[in-house]
Design a protein around this motif. Sequence first.
Motif, short mmCIF file in Angstrom:
data_model
loop_
_atom_site.label_atom_id
_atom_site.label_comp_id
_atom_site.label_asym_id
_atom_site.label_seq_id
_atom_site.Cartn_x
_atom_site.Cartn_y
_atom_site.Cartn_z
N TYR A 79 0.77 -1.24 0.11
CA TYR A 79 -0.02 0.00 -0.03
C TYR A 79 0.96 1.26 -0.03
O TYR A 79 1.99 1.23 0.48
N PHE A 86 3.59 0.68 2.67
CA PHE A 86 3.34 -0.35 3.68
C PHE A 86 3.23 -1.65 3.13
O PHE A 86 2.65 -1.83 2.02
N GLN A 92 -5.28 -8.34 7.42
CA GLN A 92 -3.97 -8.08 6.81
C GLN A 92 -3.14 -7.42 8.25
O GLN A 92 -3.71 -6.60 8.57
N TYR A 93 -2.08 -7.97 8.19
CA TYR A 93 -0.99 -7.42 9.34
C TYR A 93 0.00 -6.56 8.57
O TYR A 93 0.42 -6.99 7.75
N PHE A 94 0.03 -5.47 9.00
CA PHE A 94 1.06 -4.37 8.55
C PHE A 94 2.18 -4.16 9.09
O PHE A 94 2.36 -4.36 10.57
N GLY A 95 3.30 -3.80 8.16
CA GLY A 95 4.49 -3.51 8.75
C GLY A 95 4.57 -2.03 9.08
O GLY A 95 3.55 -1.29 8.94
N PRO A 96 5.53 -1.58 9.52
CA PRO A 96 5.77 0.00 9.87
C PRO A 96 5.91 0.95 8.93
O PRO A 96 5.89 1.85 9.06
#
Lengths: 112, 114
Positions: free
Chosen positions: B35, B91, B103-107
């Motif tokens: 994203y 992201f 959905q699990y997101f990074g920083p």
Amino acid sequence: QQKVQQSPESLTVSEGAMASLNCTFSDGTSNNFRWYRQHSAKGLEVLVSIFSDGEKEEGRFTAHLNRANLHVSLHIREPQPSDSAVYLCAVSGGGSNYKLTFGKGTLLTVTP
Amino acid sequence: GPKVLQIPSHQIIDMGQMVTLNCDPVSNHLYFYWYKQILGQQMEFLVNFYNGKVMEKSKLFKDQFSVERPDGSYFTLKIQPTALEDSAVYFCASSSLQAGDTQYFGPGTRLLVL
């Protein structure tokens, strides 16, 4: 094309008071709704997911979905200063189960 | 919760150069996403990837963009050549077995193109 709008843009509440955030979406065939929050410079943390009309509670976070009104809300019970963050509404489904469409977010500030 | 890592956290490059953004997804996840968030705007879907293929991409996913996950290692987003309008936070996210799973997101990686 799906449009997701959040209100208010920012919200300040006192510690312990209920915080209520709103999200409207445009595609009535959407079936997958999530609330995330984002502390600055960190990734998104998923708070609650809801897939059918009604209410879903996860700890102090409760989502309400009314698909007929194209509306999903998030209520935070007994907010703490550590809950201060940007809260994002994310919608998917309808034509695509892969793509999340996000709102611009609500900046929540919880004062002691 | 499950952790997604992104490397680097910040990148500054000159317009026209190539850049590769790296994502270390949750270990048993099978779906991967990128994203893009321009400062002050909402996060927007770029692409998702499953079983070695792009499943869906948005109009923001220009011809200069490519994604891959060689040998189950990092999931990467490559931009070649970069343009000024590519400056944004990117992201990465991953999800498990089903397309509609969480959905699990990074920083995020903050990319600045000069």
